[in-house]
Design a protein around this motif. Sequence first.
Motif, PDB file in Angstrom:
ATOM      1  N   HIS A  15      30.170 -15.378 -25.775  1.00  0.00           N
ATOM      2  CA  HIS A  15      30.121 -14.384 -26.642  1.00  0.00           C
ATOM      3  C   HIS A  15      29.905 -14.839 -28.091  1.00  0.00           C
ATOM      4  CE1 HIS A  15      31.855 -10.628 -28.227  1.00  0.00           C
ATOM      5  NE2 HIS A  15      32.638 -11.423 -29.264  1.00  0.00           N
ATOM      6  N   GLN A  16      28.812 -14.112 -28.605  1.00  0.00           N
ATOM      7  CA  GLN A  16      28.399 -14.324 -30.061  1.00  0.00           C
ATOM      8  C   GLN A  16      29.314 -13.404 -30.999  1.00  0.00           C
ATOM      9  OE1 GLN A  16      25.614 -16.357 -30.731  1.00  0.00           O
ATOM     10  NE2 GLN A  16      26.025 -16.474 -32.808  1.00  0.00           N
ATOM     11  N   GLU A  17      29.964 -13.978 -31.988  1.00  0.00           N
ATOM     12  CA  GLU A  17      30.553 -13.306 -33.041  1.00  0.00           C
ATOM     13  C   GLU A  17      30.030 -13.792 -34.548  1.00  0.00           C
ATOM     14  OE1 GLU A  17      34.773 -13.075 -33.389  1.00  0.00           O
ATOM     15  OE2 GLU A  17      34.875 -12.785 -31.051  1.00  0.00           O
ATOM     16  N   ASN A  18      29.205 -12.977 -35.090  1.00  0.00           N
ATOM     17  CA  ASN A  18      28.650 -13.451 -36.239  1.00  0.00           C
ATOM     18  C   ASN A  18      27.615 -14.526 -36.015  1.00  0.00           C
ATOM     19  OD1 ASN A  18      29.628 -11.056 -37.889  1.00  0.00           O
ATOM     20  ND2 ASN A  18      31.631 -12.369 -37.973  1.00  0.00           N
ATOM     21  N   GLU A  19      27.877 -15.467 -36.840  1.00  0.00           N
ATOM     22  CA  GLU A  19      27.005 -16.800 -36.532  1.00  0.00           C
ATOM     23  C   GLU A  19      27.770 -17.755 -35.381  1.00  0.00           C
ATOM     24  OE1 GLU A  19      24.094 -17.509 -38.027  1.00  0.00           O
ATOM     25  OE2 GLU A  19      24.277 -15.228 -38.397  1.00  0.00           O
ATOM     26  N   GLU A  20      28.874 -17.665 -34.860  1.00  0.00           N
ATOM     27  CA  GLU A  20      29.433 -18.342 -33.938  1.00  0.00           C
ATOM     28  C   GLU A  20      29.387 -18.167 -32.605  1.00  0.00           C
ATOM     29  OE1 GLU A  20      31.118 -21.575 -33.288  1.00  0.00           O
ATOM     30  OE2 GLU A  20      31.571 -21.036 -35.376  1.00  0.00           O
ATOM     31  N   LEU A  21      29.009 -19.148 -31.788  1.00  0.00           N
ATOM     32  CA  LEU A  21      29.083 -18.785 -30.126  1.00  0.00           C
ATOM     33  C   LEU A  21      30.466 -19.372 -29.623  1.00  0.00           C
ATOM     34  CD1 LEU A  21      27.562 -18.205 -27.648  1.00  0.00           C
ATOM     35  CD2 LEU A  21      26.798 -20.534 -27.745  1.00  0.00           C
ATOM     36  N   TYR A  22      31.056 -18.543 -28.883  1.00  0.00           N
ATOM     37  CA  TYR A  22      32.256 -18.673 -28.205  1.00  0.00           C
ATOM     38  C   TYR A  22      32.289 -18.642 -26.633  1.00  0.00           C
ATOM     39  CZ  TYR A  22      34.662 -17.681 -32.601  1.00  0.00           C
ATOM     40  OH  TYR A  22      34.732 -17.728 -34.041  1.00  0.00           O
ATOM     41  N   ILE A  23      32.684 -19.497 -25.951  1.00  0.00           N
ATOM     42  CA  ILE A  23      32.758 -19.658 -24.411  1.00  0.00           C
ATOM     43  C   ILE A  23      34.029 -19.783 -23.901  1.00  0.00           C
ATOM     44  CG2 ILE A  23      31.996 -21.499 -22.744  1.00  0.00           C
ATOM     45  CD1 ILE A  23      30.889 -22.172 -26.112  1.00  0.00           C
ATOM     46  N   PHE A  24      33.910 -18.958 -22.745  1.00  0.00           N
ATOM     47  CA  PHE A  24      35.516 -19.141 -22.054  1.00  0.00           C
ATOM     48  C   PHE A  24      35.053 -18.821 -20.701  1.00  0.00           C
ATOM     49  CE2 PHE A  24      34.822 -15.025 -24.130  1.00  0.00           C
ATOM     50  CZ  PHE A  24      35.074 -14.050 -23.238  1.00  0.00           C
ATOM     51  N   LEU A  25      35.957 -19.203 -19.785  1.00  0.00           N
ATOM     52  CA  LEU A  25      35.925 -18.842 -18.318  1.00  0.00           C
ATOM     53  C   LEU A  25      35.883 -17.300 -18.034  1.00  0.00           C
ATOM     54  CD1 LEU A  25      38.092 -21.586 -16.679  1.00  0.00           C
ATOM     55  CD2 LEU A  25      35.828 -21.613 -16.825  1.00  0.00           C
ATOM     56  N   GLY A  26      34.775 -16.961 -16.913  1.00  0.00           N
ATOM     57  CA  GLY A  26      34.804 -15.601 -16.576  1.00  0.00           C
ATOM     58  C   GLY A  26      35.802 -15.439 -15.388  1.00  0.00           C
ATOM     59  N   VAL A  27      36.144 -14.392 -15.166  1.00  0.00           N
ATOM     60  CA  VAL A  27      37.137 -14.150 -14.050  1.00  0.00           C
ATOM     61  C   VAL A  27      36.083 -13.255 -12.948  1.00  0.00           C
ATOM     62  CG1 VAL A  27      39.189 -12.669 -13.234  1.00  0.00           C
ATOM     63  CG2 VAL A  27      39.150 -13.674 -15.552  1.00  0.00           C
ATOM     64  N   ASN A  28      36.038 -14.175 -11.865  1.00  0.00           N
ATOM     65  CA  ASN A  28      35.302 -13.479 -10.768  1.00  0.00           C
ATOM     66  C   ASN A  28      36.230 -13.053  -9.632  1.00  0.00           C
ATOM     67  OD1 ASN A  28      32.880 -14.221 -11.943  1.00  0.00           O
ATOM     68  ND2 ASN A  28      32.802 -16.209 -11.358  1.00  0.00           N
ATOM     69  N   VAL A  29      36.132 -11.752  -9.352  1.00  0.00           N
ATOM     70  CA  VAL A  29      36.891 -11.168  -8.115  1.00  0.00           C
ATOM     71  C   VAL A  29      35.938 -10.571  -7.216  1.00  0.00           C
ATOM     72  CG1 VAL A  29      38.686  -9.363  -7.884  1.00  0.00           C
ATOM     73  CG2 VAL A  29      38.625 -10.687 -10.069  1.00  0.00           C
ATOM     74  N   TYR A  30      36.173 -11.005  -6.103  1.00  0.00           N
ATOM     75  CA  TYR A  30      35.488 -10.373  -5.016  1.00  0.00           C
ATOM     76  C   TYR A  30      36.459  -9.630  -4.085  1.00  0.00           C
ATOM     77  CZ  TYR A  30      32.620 -10.125  -0.779  1.00  0.00           C
ATOM     78  OH  TYR A  30      32.149  -9.588   0.496  1.00  0.00           O
ATOM     79  N   ILE A  31      36.055  -8.413  -3.826  1.00  0.00           N
ATOM     80  CA  ILE A  31      36.985  -7.816  -2.828  1.00  0.00           C
ATOM     81  C   ILE A  31      36.005  -7.173  -1.834  1.00  0.00           C
ATOM     82  CG2 ILE A  31      38.424  -5.463  -2.625  1.00  0.00           C
ATOM     83  CD1 ILE A  31      39.058  -5.829  -5.676  1.00  0.00           C
TER      84      ILE A  31
END
Length: 72
Positions: A55-71
Amino acid sequence: MNKSDIGLNAGKVWRLLSNYAKWDYGTLKRKSGLKDKELGAALGWLACEDKIVLHQENEELYIFLGVNVYIG
């Protein structure tokens, strides 16, 4: 750097992200101890596996785990 190194680095990054916090690139680089190209390759690996969100906010790149849900 080879695929094995990239995979090991991806595991290191994934473990850091496992607290589900949103990390900025600089902090993730510092905490992981990886160089830019090592971190970039590890993030690419995790992104291809759809494990993280970038996720890019202004000049900063943020990283976080995605939530993968399979139904099924």
